[in-house]
Design an enzyme around this catalytic site. Structure first.
Site, mmCIF file in Angstrom:
data_model
loop_
_atom_site.group_PDB
_atom_site.id
_atom_site.type_symbol
_atom_site.label_atom_id
_atom_site.label_comp_id
_atom_site.label_asym_id
_atom_site.label_seq_id
_atom_site.Cartn_x
_atom_site.Cartn_y
_atom_site.Cartn_z
ATOM 1 N N SER A 149 0.813 -1.291 -0.121
ATOM 2 C CA SER A 149 0.055 0.142 -0.009
ATOM 3 C C SER A 149 0.835 1.189 0.016
ATOM 4 C CB SER A 149 -0.879 0.229 1.037
ATOM 5 O OG SER A 149 -1.581 1.215 1.383
ATOM 6 N N TYR A 162 -1.934 -0.586 10.366
ATOM 7 C CA TYR A 162 -2.099 -0.865 8.915
ATOM 8 C C TYR A 162 -0.541 -0.495 8.206
ATOM 9 C CZ TYR A 162 -3.651 -0.686 4.005
ATOM 10 O OH TYR A 162 -3.843 -0.936 2.465
HETATM 11 N N1 LIG Z 1 -8.710 -0.195 -1.452
HETATM 12 C C1 LIG Z 1 -7.842 0.716 -1.375
HETATM 13 O O1 LIG Z 1 -7.889 1.768 -1.373
HETATM 14 C C2 LIG Z 1 -6.504 -0.099 -0.942
HETATM 15 C C3 LIG Z 1 -5.311 0.886 -0.851
HETATM 16 C C4 LIG Z 1 -4.218 0.440 -0.805
HETATM 17 C C5 LIG Z 1 -4.085 -1.070 -0.371
HETATM 18 N N2 LIG Z 1 -5.106 -1.962 -0.664
HETATM 19 C C6 LIG Z 1 -4.754 -3.356 -0.525
HETATM 20 O O2 LIG Z 1 -5.514 -4.025 -1.400
HETATM 21 C C7 LIG Z 1 -5.875 -5.323 -0.863
HETATM 22 C C8 LIG Z 1 -7.330 -5.500 -0.972
HETATM 23 O O3 LIG Z 1 -8.186 -4.688 -0.326
HETATM 24 P P1 LIG Z 1 -9.688 -4.387 -0.956
HETATM 25 O O4 LIG Z 1 -9.397 -2.931 -0.820
HETATM 26 O O5 LIG Z 1 -9.963 -5.189 -2.064
HETATM 27 O O6 LIG Z 1 -10.316 -4.888 0.263
HETATM 28 P P2 LIG Z 1 -11.423 -5.862 0.724
HETATM 29 O O7 LIG Z 1 -12.058 -5.539 2.131
HETATM 30 O O8 LIG Z 1 -12.506 -5.570 -0.228
HETATM 31 O O9 LIG Z 1 -10.610 -7.262 0.748
HETATM 32 C C9 LIG Z 1 -10.101 -7.898 1.455
HETATM 33 C C10 LIG Z 1 -10.338 -9.345 1.600
HETATM 34 O O10 LIG Z 1 -9.564 -9.979 2.629
HETATM 35 C C11 LIG Z 1 -10.384 -10.939 3.368
HETATM 36 N N3 LIG Z 1 -9.710 -11.388 4.673
HETATM 37 C C12 LIG Z 1 -9.899 -10.566 5.629
HETATM 38 N N4 LIG Z 1 -9.447 -11.388 6.515
HETATM 39 C C13 LIG Z 1 -8.909 -12.455 6.101
HETATM 40 C C14 LIG Z 1 -8.497 -13.881 6.524
HETATM 41 N N5 LIG Z 1 -7.928 -13.598 8.051
HETATM 42 N N6 LIG Z 1 -8.046 -14.978 5.890
HETATM 43 C C15 LIG Z 1 -8.456 -14.736 4.628
HETATM 44 N N7 LIG Z 1 -9.083 -13.515 3.968
HETATM 45 C C16 LIG Z 1 -9.236 -12.391 4.901
HETATM 46 C C17 LIG Z 1 -11.885 -10.340 3.349
HETATM 47 O O11 LIG Z 1 -12.523 -11.257 3.587
HETATM 48 C C18 LIG Z 1 -11.920 -9.765 1.841
HETATM 49 O O12 LIG Z 1 -12.319 -10.470 1.092
HETATM 50 C C19 LIG Z 1 -5.351 -5.335 0.676
HETATM 51 O O13 LIG Z 1 -4.304 -5.729 0.983
HETATM 52 C C20 LIG Z 1 -5.389 -3.805 1.102
HETATM 53 O O14 LIG Z 1 -4.485 -3.336 2.206
HETATM 54 C C21 LIG Z 1 -6.255 -1.418 -0.722
#
Ligand SMILES: NC(=O)c1ccc[n+]([C@@H]2O[C@H](COP(=O)([O-])OP(=O)(O)OC[C@H]3O[C@@H](n4cnc5c(N)ncnc54)[C@H](O)[C@@H]3O)[C@@H](O)[C@H]2O)c1
Length: 258
Positions: A149, A162
């Site tokens: 991230s 985070y």
């Molecule tokens: N959305 C953003 O703006 C953003 C920005 C920077 C980084 N990210 C990163 O992108 C990645 C995906 O995030 P997203 O935005 O799609 O979020 P999201 O919440 O839509 O998806 C996260 C997924 O992780 C799963 N999860 C949580 N705990 C778990 C566990 N113990 N075992 C297995 N699965 C588990 C959840 O069920 C969910 O499906 C993450 O690593 C997040 O940090 C997202």
């Protein structure tokens, strides 16, 4: 405007995507499948995971769901072994699942929240690499793409656990790349900026103060979409990035330069 060109870089490849029940992971899993991969959709959310598999199958792709808690070493080993058993090999591991408390400084973060954030966001990457690398080395190589991230590279307000976990993901990516490069393993990370349309960012878009801070940093004037991140993940997982390893690719619409 995001463009998606469907290609065939992953025909016959076995790919695991963790956190694939939702958001970025779901989109990336779909994109791998559209390019011919056989995808193991891994997540703790069984309903969302089944939906992702159904979406892939509806598009003519191949996928299976692996109910996996990425904080559980035995479950992660079973996730990897299951993909190898089902699809004969493991070519690509995309460590993408996460959990973290939002709106918490160090002082406001409970011990329980800290432990869960580190376990789900950082230890999960350690466990995935630990389970996958022996299979990959034995089969002649593989690629690992971790979701970091921009928060792992620069501070944003009140994201302490985070930020710490994602900083660890960036460092661990380099360590894995360094240790296994000569055995045919490449390990890179993608660092998304603000991405809309995911469960993670719903609260951000509902918080005017945080959104105003982030909007002020958006050089391109818009947040990203899951497909913007999938584009980078597929590039890092493919032979097109064959001479890249240990890198964290920032895909943030200019957030970090502002
Ligand atoms: N959305 C953003 O703006 C953003 C920005 C920077 C980084 N990210 C990163 O992108 C990645 C995906 O995030 P997203 O935005 O799609 O979020 P999201 O919440 O839509 O998806 C996260 C997924 O992780 C799963 N999860 C949580 N705990 C778990 C566990 N113990 N075992 C297995 N699965 C588990 C959840 O069920 C969910 O499906 C993450 O690593 C997040 O940090 C997202």
């Amino acid at each position: 405007m995001t463009t998606t060109v469907v290609r065939d870089r992953f025909v016959g490849k076995s790919v695991i995507v963790t956190g694939a029940a939702s958001g970025i992971g779901r989109e990336t899993a779909r994109r791998f499948a559209r390019e011919g991969a056989r995808v193991t959709v891994a997540d703790i959310d069984e309903r969302g995971g089944a939906e992702t598999v159904a979406l892939i199958e509806a598009e003519g792709g191949t996928a299976r769901f692996a109910a996996t808690d990425v904080t559980d070493p035995d479950a992660v080993q079973a996730m990897v072994d299951g993909a190898v058993a089902a699809y004969g090999r493991l070519h690509v591991l995309h460590n993408n699942a996460y959990w973290a408390p939002l709106g918490r400084s160090v002082v406001d973060t409970s011990m329980q929240e800290w432990d869960r954030a580190i376990a789900t966001t950082l230890t999960s990457v350690f466990l995935g690499c630990k389970a996958a690398i022996p299979h990959m080395v034995e089969a002649g190589g593989g690629t690992i793409v971790n979701t970091a991230s921009t928060s792992g590279l620069a501070a944003t307000p009140t994201f302490a656990a985070y930020i710490a976990a994602k900083g660890g993901v960036v460092a661990l990516t380099r360590s894995v790349a360094f240790d296994f490069g000569r055995q045919g393993i490449r390990c890179n990370a993608v660092a998304p900026g603000l991405i809309k349309g995911t469960a993670a960012t719903e609260p951000v878009f509902a918080d005017p103060e945080r959104l105003a801070f982030l909007n002020s940093k958006l050089v391109m004037g818009r947040p990203g979409e899951p497909t913007d991140i999938a584009n980078a993940v597929l590039f890092l997982a493919s032979d097109e990035s064959a001479f890249m390893t240990g890198q964290t690719m920032v895909v943030d619409g200019g957030r970090l330069i502002s």
